[in-house]
Scaffold this motif. Sequence first.
Motif, PDB file in Angstrom:
ATOM      1  N   SER A   8      23.058  73.077  19.186  1.00 15.93           N
ATOM      2  CA  SER A   8      22.088  73.671  20.367  1.00 15.93           C
ATOM      3  C   SER A   8      23.060  74.809  20.696  1.00 15.93           C
ATOM      4  O   SER A   8      22.395  75.891  21.154  1.00 15.93           O
ATOM      5  CB  SER A   8      22.018  72.701  21.463  1.00 15.93           C
ATOM      6  N   GLY A   9      24.212  74.851  20.625  1.00 18.05           N
ATOM      7  CA  GLY A   9      24.964  76.203  20.878  1.00 18.05           C
ATOM      8  C   GLY A   9      24.520  77.263  19.945  1.00 18.05           C
ATOM      9  O   GLY A   9      24.523  78.288  20.466  1.00 18.05           O
ATOM     10  N   TYR A  64      21.616  79.315  21.790  1.00 13.77           N
ATOM     11  CA  TYR A  64      22.211  80.216  22.931  1.00 13.77           C
ATOM     12  C   TYR A  64      22.761  81.322  22.228  1.00 13.77           C
ATOM     13  O   TYR A  64      22.655  82.283  22.807  1.00 13.77           O
ATOM     14  CB  TYR A  64      22.955  79.338  23.786  1.00 13.77           C
ATOM     15  N   ARG A  65      23.656  80.992  21.177  1.00 14.68           N
ATOM     16  CA  ARG A  65      24.136  82.479  20.738  1.00 14.68           C
ATOM     17  C   ARG A  65      23.212  83.231  20.080  1.00 14.68           C
ATOM     18  O   ARG A  65      23.222  84.315  20.215  1.00 14.68           O
ATOM     19  CB  ARG A  65      25.212  81.710  19.508  1.00 14.68           C
ATOM     20  N   VAL A  80      28.083  84.892  25.697  1.00 11.01           N
ATOM     21  CA  VAL A  80      27.025  83.544  25.532  1.00 11.01           C
ATOM     22  C   VAL A  80      27.189  82.448  26.779  1.00 11.01           C
ATOM     23  O   VAL A  80      25.847  82.477  27.223  1.00 11.01           O
ATOM     24  CB  VAL A  80      27.168  82.833  24.060  1.00 11.01           C
ATOM     25  N   SER A  81      28.178  82.485  27.423  1.00 11.82           N
ATOM     26  CA  SER A  81      28.020  81.495  28.347  1.00 11.82           C
ATOM     27  C   SER A  81      27.215  82.037  29.764  1.00 11.82           C
ATOM     28  O   SER A  81      26.612  81.303  30.135  1.00 11.82           O
ATOM     29  CB  SER A  81      29.458  81.247  28.917  1.00 11.82           C
ATOM     30  N   ALA A  94      23.764  81.736  28.791  1.00 10.63           N
ATOM     31  CA  ALA A  94      23.202  80.443  28.770  1.00 10.63           C
ATOM     32  C   ALA A  94      23.142  79.732  30.000  1.00 10.63           C
ATOM     33  O   ALA A  94      22.752  78.672  30.366  1.00 10.63           O
ATOM     34  CB  ALA A  94      24.231  79.534  27.856  1.00 10.63           C
ATOM     35  N   ARG A 129      17.670  78.624  29.882  1.00 11.73           N
ATOM     36  CA  ARG A 129      17.839  77.189  29.301  1.00 11.73           C
ATOM     37  C   ARG A 129      16.432  76.461  29.179  1.00 11.73           C
ATOM     38  O   ARG A 129      16.207  75.678  28.465  1.00 11.73           O
ATOM     39  CB  ARG A 129      18.550  76.602  30.384  1.00 11.73           C
ATOM     40  N   GLY A 166      25.846  69.701  22.045  1.00  6.98           N
ATOM     41  CA  GLY A 166      25.736  70.859  22.889  1.00  6.98           C
ATOM     42  C   GLY A 166      26.559  70.726  24.351  1.00  6.98           C
ATOM     43  O   GLY A 166      27.919  70.132  24.430  1.00  6.98           O
ATOM     44  N   ARG A 167      26.074  70.939  25.385  1.00 11.43           N
ATOM     45  CA  ARG A 167      26.820  70.682  26.924  1.00 11.43           C
ATOM     46  C   ARG A 167      25.749  70.067  27.760  1.00 11.43           C
ATOM     47  O   ARG A 167      26.372  69.312  28.547  1.00 11.43           O
ATOM     48  CB  ARG A 167      27.080  72.135  27.608  1.00 11.43           C
ATOM     49  N   ASP A 168      24.520  69.783  27.553  1.00  6.29           N
ATOM     50  CA  ASP A 168      23.575  69.203  28.457  1.00  6.29           C
ATOM     51  C   ASP A 168      22.766  68.135  27.689  1.00  6.29           C
ATOM     52  O   ASP A 168      21.727  67.931  28.106  1.00  6.29           O
ATOM     53  CB  ASP A 168      22.972  70.147  29.254  1.00  6.29           C
ATOM     54  N   ARG A 170      34.996  80.418  29.150  1.00  7.71           N
ATOM     55  CA  ARG A 170      33.698  79.667  28.726  1.00  7.71           C
ATOM     56  C   ARG A 170      33.541  78.193  29.367  1.00  7.71           C
ATOM     57  O   ARG A 170      32.634  77.907  29.894  1.00  7.71           O
ATOM     58  CB  ARG A 170      33.589  79.590  27.264  1.00  7.71           C
ATOM     59  N   ASP A 209      30.786  77.444  31.934  1.00 12.86           N
ATOM     60  CA  ASP A 209      30.126  76.158  31.371  1.00 12.86           C
ATOM     61  C   ASP A 209      30.164  74.746  32.518  1.00 12.86           C
ATOM     62  O   ASP A 209      29.007  74.207  32.755  1.00 12.86           O
ATOM     63  CB  ASP A 209      30.507  75.205  30.131  1.00 12.86           C
ATOM     64  N   ARG A 263      28.725  76.377  36.492  1.00 13.21           N
ATOM     65  CA  ARG A 263      27.222  77.004  36.277  1.00 13.21           C
ATOM     66  C   ARG A 263      26.371  76.307  37.227  1.00 13.21           C
ATOM     67  O   ARG A 263      26.398  74.855  37.068  1.00 13.21           O
ATOM     68  CB  ARG A 263      26.623  77.299  35.004  1.00 13.21           C
TER      69      ARG A 263
END
Length: 232
Positions: A39-40, A43-44, A105-106, A109, A115, A135-137, A186, A190, A193
């Motif tokens: 998923s990153g 966003y990139r 990117v951060s 994102a 999102r 990813g992150r979420d 980042r 991350d 946010r």
Amino acid sequence: MSTTPPNKIIIAIDGYSSCGKSTMAKQLAAQLAYTFIDSGAMYRAIALYFIRTNVNINNQDEVKTALQNIKLSFIWNERTQQSDIYLNEENIATEIRELSVASKVSAIAAIAEVRSFAVAQQQAMGKDKGIVMDGRDIGTVVFPNAELKIFVTAAPEVRVQRRYQELIVTNLDISIDDVRKNLEERDYIDTHRKESPLVQARDAILLDNSNLNRTEQLALVMAWANEKIKDN
Ligand code: DC
């Protein structure tokens, strides 16, 4: 004797940058014959489009219009035996790894519209399960009901070294300090946010891979995955 195919599950892998999430997710997906989605990379890709077209990220209308002009897809690459991300029919899999994209990117994102644009597509990709997404979420927002959630971490200096080794192959000018600074920035964005910050889901298993090699790590997560598939 008939064998019933095991029920497919969703595997959500979250964690800090450069913890080896994608490598692990890719290996896991290959072993299980599941789809792997980074998923990153989405966003990139969005960040790359915003950079190329000079989108002012503080202007909501500009952001919305830009998103309407973005089509993302993952296409299998026979040569490398992995999926490449395409931005409006252009293969940008290599370009999105550059530090110029990583440094922007951060912030991109963190935008709510960005999102929801990405999350809607990620959720559609998981509708038939049989997917490993990192990813992150992913375990908190994209697939809160994922059967297996893993939160990956590693010591900061281990992560800096790993990312440096990855980048130096294509960019000989890069310094370890640049990489460290980028990772610190980042991590900060991350985790701080407002929209879907990076947090470990309550039901995620914590994996610190500072002292694990790829084979040891894969054996561990495959055991967790098989357990969940069996129970599903
Ligand atoms: O995993 P990566 O380093 O390629 O991710 C790039 C950036 O995208 C990272 O700074 C955080 C963001 N990201 C995110 O906010 N949510 C995701 N699900 C994946 C990545």
